[in-house]
Design a protein around this motif. Structure first.
Motif, PDB file in Angstrom:
ATOM      1  N   ILE A  35       0.846  -1.198   0.000  1.00 44.66           N
ATOM      2  CA  ILE A  35       0.000   0.000   0.000  1.00 44.66           C
ATOM      3  C   ILE A  35       0.877   1.241   0.000  1.00 44.66           C
ATOM      4  O   ILE A  35       1.838   1.331   0.767  1.00 44.66           O
ATOM      5  CB  ILE A  35      -0.930  -0.002   1.236  1.00 44.66           C
ATOM      6  N   GLY A  36       0.556   2.187  -0.868  1.00 41.32           N
ATOM      7  CA  GLY A  36       1.299   3.442  -0.933  1.00 41.32           C
ATOM      8  C   GLY A  36       1.019   4.319   0.269  1.00 41.32           C
ATOM      9  O   GLY A  36      -0.072   4.286   0.834  1.00 41.32           O
ATOM     10  N   ALA A  37       2.006   5.101   0.660  1.00 43.68           N
ATOM     11  CA  ALA A  37       1.864   5.971   1.832  1.00 43.68           C
ATOM     12  C   ALA A  37       2.906   7.080   1.773  1.00 43.68           C
ATOM     13  O   ALA A  37       3.764   7.095   0.903  1.00 43.68           O
ATOM     14  CB  ALA A  37       2.041   5.162   3.112  1.00 43.68           C
ATOM     15  N   VAL A  38       2.820   7.993   2.728  1.00 40.66           N
ATOM     16  CA  VAL A  38       3.824   9.045   2.908  1.00 40.66           C
ATOM     17  C   VAL A  38       4.403   8.858   4.307  1.00 40.66           C
ATOM     18  O   VAL A  38       3.667   8.638   5.270  1.00 40.66           O
ATOM     19  CB  VAL A  38       3.191  10.450   2.771  1.00 40.66           C
ATOM     20  N   ALA A  39       5.714   8.931   4.417  1.00 42.72           N
ATOM     21  CA  ALA A  39       6.386   8.745   5.706  1.00 42.72           C
ATOM     22  C   ALA A  39       6.394  10.049   6.487  1.00 42.72           C
ATOM     23  O   ALA A  39       6.677  11.104   5.937  1.00 42.72           O
ATOM     24  CB  ALA A  39       7.817   8.280   5.482  1.00 42.72           C
ATOM     25  N   SER A  40       6.083   9.986   7.771  1.00 40.75           N
ATOM     26  CA  SER A  40       6.124  11.185   8.610  1.00 40.75           C
ATOM     27  C   SER A  40       7.518  11.419   9.188  1.00 40.75           C
ATOM     28  O   SER A  40       7.796  12.470   9.743  1.00 40.75           O
ATOM     29  CB  SER A  40       5.108  11.079   9.747  1.00 40.75           C
ATOM     30  N   ASN A  66      -1.543  -0.381  17.017  1.00 39.70           N
ATOM     31  CA  ASN A  66      -2.072   0.174  15.768  1.00 39.70           C
ATOM     32  C   ASN A  66      -1.194  -0.116  14.550  1.00 39.70           C
ATOM     33  O   ASN A  66      -1.238   0.623  13.566  1.00 39.70           O
ATOM     34  CB  ASN A  66      -2.238   1.695  15.924  1.00 39.70           C
ATOM     35  N   ILE A  67      -0.422  -1.185  14.584  1.00 42.28           N
ATOM     36  CA  ILE A  67       0.459  -1.525  13.461  1.00 42.28           C
ATOM     37  C   ILE A  67      -0.364  -1.735  12.197  1.00 42.28           C
ATOM     38  O   ILE A  67      -1.409  -2.382  12.226  1.00 42.28           O
ATOM     39  CB  ILE A  67       1.269  -2.793  13.776  1.00 42.28           C
ATOM     40  N   VAL A  68       0.131  -1.171  11.079  1.00 40.47           N
ATOM     41  CA  VAL A  68      -0.533  -1.393   9.786  1.00 40.47           C
ATOM     42  C   VAL A  68       0.331  -2.228   8.841  1.00 40.47           C
ATOM     43  O   VAL A  68      -0.171  -2.747   7.853  1.00 40.47           O
ATOM     44  CB  VAL A  68      -0.922  -0.065   9.089  1.00 40.47           C
ATOM     45  N   GLY A  69       1.632  -2.345   9.122  1.00 38.76           N
ATOM     46  CA  GLY A  69       2.483  -3.138   8.243  1.00 38.76           C
ATOM     47  C   GLY A  69       3.951  -2.907   8.469  1.00 38.76           C
ATOM     48  O   GLY A  69       4.367  -2.436   9.529  1.00 38.76           O
ATOM     49  N   LEU A  70       4.748  -3.241   7.431  1.00 34.23           N
ATOM     50  CA  LEU A  70       6.199  -3.092   7.449  1.00 34.23           C
ATOM     51  C   LEU A  70       6.607  -2.201   6.288  1.00 34.23           C
ATOM     52  O   LEU A  70       6.210  -2.440   5.149  1.00 34.23           O
ATOM     53  CB  LEU A  70       6.883  -4.454   7.290  1.00 34.23           C
ATOM     54  N   CYS A  71       7.417  -1.196   6.556  1.00 33.33           N
ATOM     55  CA  CYS A  71       7.864  -0.275   5.516  1.00 33.33           C
ATOM     56  C   CYS A  71       8.629  -1.044   4.433  1.00 33.33           C
ATOM     57  O   CYS A  71       9.472  -1.879   4.737  1.00 33.33           O
ATOM     58  CB  CYS A  71       8.751   0.801   6.135  1.00 33.33           C
ATOM     59  N   CYS A  72       8.335  -0.770   3.167  1.00 36.17           N
ATOM     60  CA  CYS A  72       8.950  -1.504   2.051  1.00 36.17           C
ATOM     61  C   CYS A  72      10.376  -1.093   1.738  1.00 36.17           C
ATOM     62  O   CYS A  72      11.127  -1.877   1.165  1.00 36.17           O
ATOM     63  CB  CYS A  72       8.126  -1.309   0.777  1.00 36.17           C
ATOM     64  N   GLU A  73      10.748   0.128   2.062  1.00 35.70           N
ATOM     65  CA  GLU A  73      12.054   0.631   1.645  1.00 35.70           C
ATOM     66  C   GLU A  73      12.540   1.713   2.597  1.00 35.70           C
ATOM     67  O   GLU A  73      11.750   2.277   3.339  1.00 35.70           O
ATOM     68  CB  GLU A  73      11.955   1.213   0.235  1.00 35.70           C
ATOM     69  N   ASP A  74      13.828   1.999   2.562  1.00 41.15           N
ATOM     70  CA  ASP A  74      14.360   3.141   3.307  1.00 41.15           C
ATOM     71  C   ASP A  74      13.753   4.406   2.706  1.00 41.15           C
ATOM     72  O   ASP A  74      13.631   4.507   1.484  1.00 41.15           O
ATOM     73  CB  ASP A  74      15.876   3.227   3.173  1.00 41.15           C
ATOM     74  N   CYS A  75      13.374   5.351   3.553  1.00 39.92           N
ATOM     75  CA  CYS A  75      12.810   6.592   3.013  1.00 39.92           C
ATOM     76  C   CYS A  75      13.042   7.749   3.978  1.00 39.92           C
ATOM     77  O   CYS A  75      13.264   7.547   5.167  1.00 39.92           O
ATOM     78  CB  CYS A  75      11.328   6.435   2.713  1.00 39.92           C
ATOM     79  N   GLU A  76      12.985   8.942   3.425  1.00 41.87           N
ATOM     80  CA  GLU A  76      13.140  10.183   4.187  1.00 41.87           C
ATOM     81  C   GLU A  76      11.780  10.639   4.711  1.00 41.87           C
ATOM     82  O   GLU A  76      10.738  10.195   4.226  1.00 41.87           O
ATOM     83  CB  GLU A  76      13.732  11.280   3.301  1.00 41.87           C
ATOM     84  N   ALA A  77      11.784  11.580   5.633  1.00 44.68           N
ATOM     85  CA  ALA A  77      10.536  12.166   6.143  1.00 44.68           C
ATOM     86  C   ALA A  77       9.807  12.874   5.003  1.00 44.68           C
ATOM     87  O   ALA A  77      10.435  13.474   4.131  1.00 44.68           O
ATOM     88  CB  ALA A  77      10.840  13.156   7.262  1.00 44.68           C
ATOM     89  N   ASN A  78       8.499  12.761   4.993  1.00 40.96           N
ATOM     90  CA  ASN A  78       7.605  13.366   3.996  1.00 40.96           C
ATOM     91  C   ASN A  78       7.804  12.839   2.584  1.00 40.96           C
ATOM     92  O   ASN A  78       7.356  13.461   1.623  1.00 40.96           O
ATOM     93  CB  ASN A  78       7.716  14.896   4.015  1.00 40.96           C
ATOM     94  N   TYR A  83       4.151   0.362   2.167  1.00 36.89           N
ATOM     95  CA  TYR A  83       4.360  -0.604   3.233  1.00 36.89           C
ATOM     96  C   TYR A  83       3.684  -1.914   2.887  1.00 36.89           C
ATOM     97  O   TYR A  83       2.715  -1.957   2.129  1.00 36.89           O
ATOM     98  CB  TYR A  83       3.878  -0.068   4.590  1.00 36.89           C
ATOM     99  N   TYR A  84       4.262  -3.012   3.396  1.00 39.43           N
ATOM    100  CA  TYR A  84       3.669  -4.325   3.236  1.00 39.43           C
ATOM    101  C   TYR A  84       2.523  -4.445   4.231  1.00 39.43           C
ATOM    102  O   TYR A  84       2.721  -4.299   5.433  1.00 39.43           O
ATOM    103  CB  TYR A  84       4.684  -5.431   3.522  1.00 39.43           C
ATOM    104  N   ALA A  85       1.318  -4.730   3.732  1.00 37.41           N
ATOM    105  CA  ALA A  85       0.163  -4.883   4.610  1.00 37.41           C
ATOM    106  C   ALA A  85      -0.108  -6.351   4.925  1.00 37.41           C
ATOM    107  O   ALA A  85      -0.824  -6.661   5.879  1.00 37.41           O
ATOM    108  CB  ALA A  85      -1.072  -4.251   3.972  1.00 37.41           C
ATOM    109  N   THR A  86       0.449  -7.265   4.136  1.00 39.37           N
ATOM    110  CA  THR A  86       0.340  -8.705   4.377  1.00 39.37           C
ATOM    111  C   THR A  86       1.602  -9.374   3.860  1.00 39.37           C
ATOM    112  O   THR A  86       2.360  -8.781   3.099  1.00 39.37           O
ATOM    113  CB  THR A  86      -0.866  -9.336   3.637  1.00 39.37           C
ATOM    114  N   GLY A  87       1.825 -10.612   4.260  1.00 38.21           N
ATOM    115  CA  GLY A  87       2.939 -11.397   3.732  1.00 38.21           C
ATOM    116  C   GLY A  87       3.679 -12.162   4.818  1.00 38.21           C
ATOM    117  O   GLY A  87       3.378 -12.031   6.000  1.00 38.21           O
TER     118      GLY A  87
END
Length: 126
Positions: A35-40, A66-78, A83-87
């Motif tokens: 699932i696509g997202a923006v990192a805070s 409140n866990i929703v998943g695991l971040c898919c990659e290294d990323c900067e703020a904003n 994130y992986y939602a299943t697997g």
């Protein structure tokens, strides 16, 4: 895990051998939802994440329910990320924040259909 050697064809038609170390983070045949997202905040790959104010952030002891998943990659703020939602994932691949233990969140991950393989080994080491 050792290095593997792969061959690719260069533009000029010659072969180039290179070595790489496979990550092997996926650990089974369960469907993987991304699932696509923006990192805070700055996040490392495979950090357990929660959603706050429409963005994802690293899990803490306070928000572990409140866990929703695991971040898919290294990323900067904003930054745009996903994130992986299943697997199914290898326990030693999960990047846990210092104050969070796998034992604290494994049941929350499983409730989200994120299964941790070789967890018994990682739990013994905690």
């Amino acid at each position: 895990m050792g290095y593997s050697y792969r061959c690719c064809i260069a533009k000029e038609g010659g072969k180039i051998m290179f070595k790489y170390k496979p990550e092997n983070v996926l650990a089974g045949g369960s469907p993987v939802a991304v699932i696509g997202a923006v990192a805070s905040e700055e996040l490392k790959k495979l950090t357990p994440v929660v959603k706050t104010n429409g963005k994802i952030a690293a899990v803490t002891k306070e928000n572990k329910d409140n866990i929703v998943g695991l971040c898919c990659e290294d990323c900067e703020a904003n930054a745009a990320t996903c994130y992986y939602a299943t697997g199914d994932f290898q326990a030693d691949s999960i990047n846990l924040p210092s104050e969070v233990k796998l034992a604290d969140i494994i049941d929350k991950l499983e409730a989200r259909n994120i299964y941790v393989k070789n967890a018994e080994i990682a739990l013994k080491e905690e």
